[in-house]
Design a protein around this motif. Sequence first.
Motif: not given
Length: 562
Positions: A175-186, A229-239, A275-276
């Motif tokens: 139940g995880l998705a890897r998404i690029q950081a510039g994606a708008l909500g819609p 909140d986004i803090a709960d939803i966010t599980r990993g990232m690349r910075v 970035t992700e």
Amino acid sequence: MTGVKHQKWWGWGVEGIAFTHEDKPRLAPFVMEKIGIDLNTPGTPPPAFEDLKVPASQLGDDLGATLRDAVGEQYVDTTDLNRVVHTYGKGLVDLVRVRAGDLPRVPDAVVYPADEDQVRQVVDAVVAADGVIIPFGGGSNISGSLTPQPAEQRVVVSLDLGRLSRVLEVDEAAGLARIQAGALGPDLEEQLNARGWTMGHQPDSFKHSTLGGWVATRSSGMQSDRYGDIADITRGMRVVLPGKVIVLRPLPSTSSGPSVREMILGSEGRLGVITEVWVNVHRLPENREIIAYLFPTWAAGIAAMHEISESDAAPTVTRVSDANETAFSLSMQKPSKGLAAKAGPILFNVLERRGWDLSAACLSYIGYEGTESHLKYEKGLVGKIVKKHGGIKLGKGPGSLYDQKKFDTPYIRDFLLDIGALGDVSETAAPWSKLMNLYANTIRAANEAYAELGVKGFAMCHLSHSYHSGACLYFTFAFPPATDVPAEQIEQYWQVKKAIQQSFIDNEATISHHHGVGTDHAHWLEDDISPAGTDVMAGLLKSVDPGRNLNPGTLLPAHREW
């Protein structure tokens, strides 16, 4: 052309969409009564862009050539319009200043990388040249996180992540998705929905904000009661940092020391360029409903939201407006026809005979998702709690209307500016035990500020997110400034805004629940997290960015910068 969508340079949203009061017959009398503004008076439109005096770009030939080599000629933009679009967010002060042509410091270039490797090249080049990098998502920030510091002498590059807009993969088992950081909500929801998934994150700025921006400001969405909140939803990232990349895998939980993930959340670009992001996603629900309720008083509505938070019910949305906001919402309604036109007066007559003071009534929206049987169970639990606190069910109709229009509210602020009124918001969070005093004292603080200014102002509030220990209160305020001079209007705005923010601190609440710190709220940071806590934050930022190249000036109060 970069292919990246931007908002208006002078206001919220896209060209061709604007708020109008002409189909809302009760709104003009309401506004006249509350703040003394005639909505039928012709407004003053924003100036023509050609009339602005935009400072010339200071991008040097060497750095410019390096950036163009990294991302391509067409993706380094030094045109005046695009640089102004990337100068301000969409806060009230931002809009007053940009409409007035107040542009003391404009980014020297807007750069559009296509992938993380290009982000790395841009970051390394700008830092090597001792320039400033300001990450940019949808430009919807309202706390001052995007604007270059007026006295900044170095080259300023706005790093627009708009080309990084894809859902890269979905781990269905996790139940995880890897998404690029510039994606708008819609855009990200459209991609997820096509695969049968949703992230469920819907801030007010949903249409014009990005995943990276949500993470960078610790965003919260309208459905956070269920999805987090986004803090709960966010599980990993690349910075991306100068010369290196932080990689955080999407683990369910860890005990790997202080959380670097938590450090990045809310860092507003000062700890690198996101970035992700790996996020929690959920299967699309079979059913989704928003039901409207009405409570006899604000206290009754708050008590009901508190009890719902402690119950076995798990709604997606728990929202209740105070009497002022309820009256405003009713004034925004379009004329009804047929039975619907008769139902409202009949209901209100019945409630008056029951002893209700309709001027104190408070509108509530509660959302449900899941199977039909699950919705029936949850609505039953909530219905009993609502009834216990004297409330009544209004039904799906008003709830559906709220659901359709929930992202349109920011357009009202541009309309108010056109007719000479300032309108803005401040949000906070506090324990359940503190909410009623916090609310009363904050409304009082706003009204006292209006009185000191000698203006006729209005303040209203709603509870927008519920938690185990407390909730978010979201205040909206509006008034006509006693001057036409933009700089003096901003001074008067700050007199009201500071009264509200100080009330948050005085009543043991936080300076911001989900809009972030930026520059607007930094003044109160030491009051919020203590001077020692600010020491820790300043030490962290300085250790990562000793040269202050990464969005300097945000988060910390000015006297804590190095």
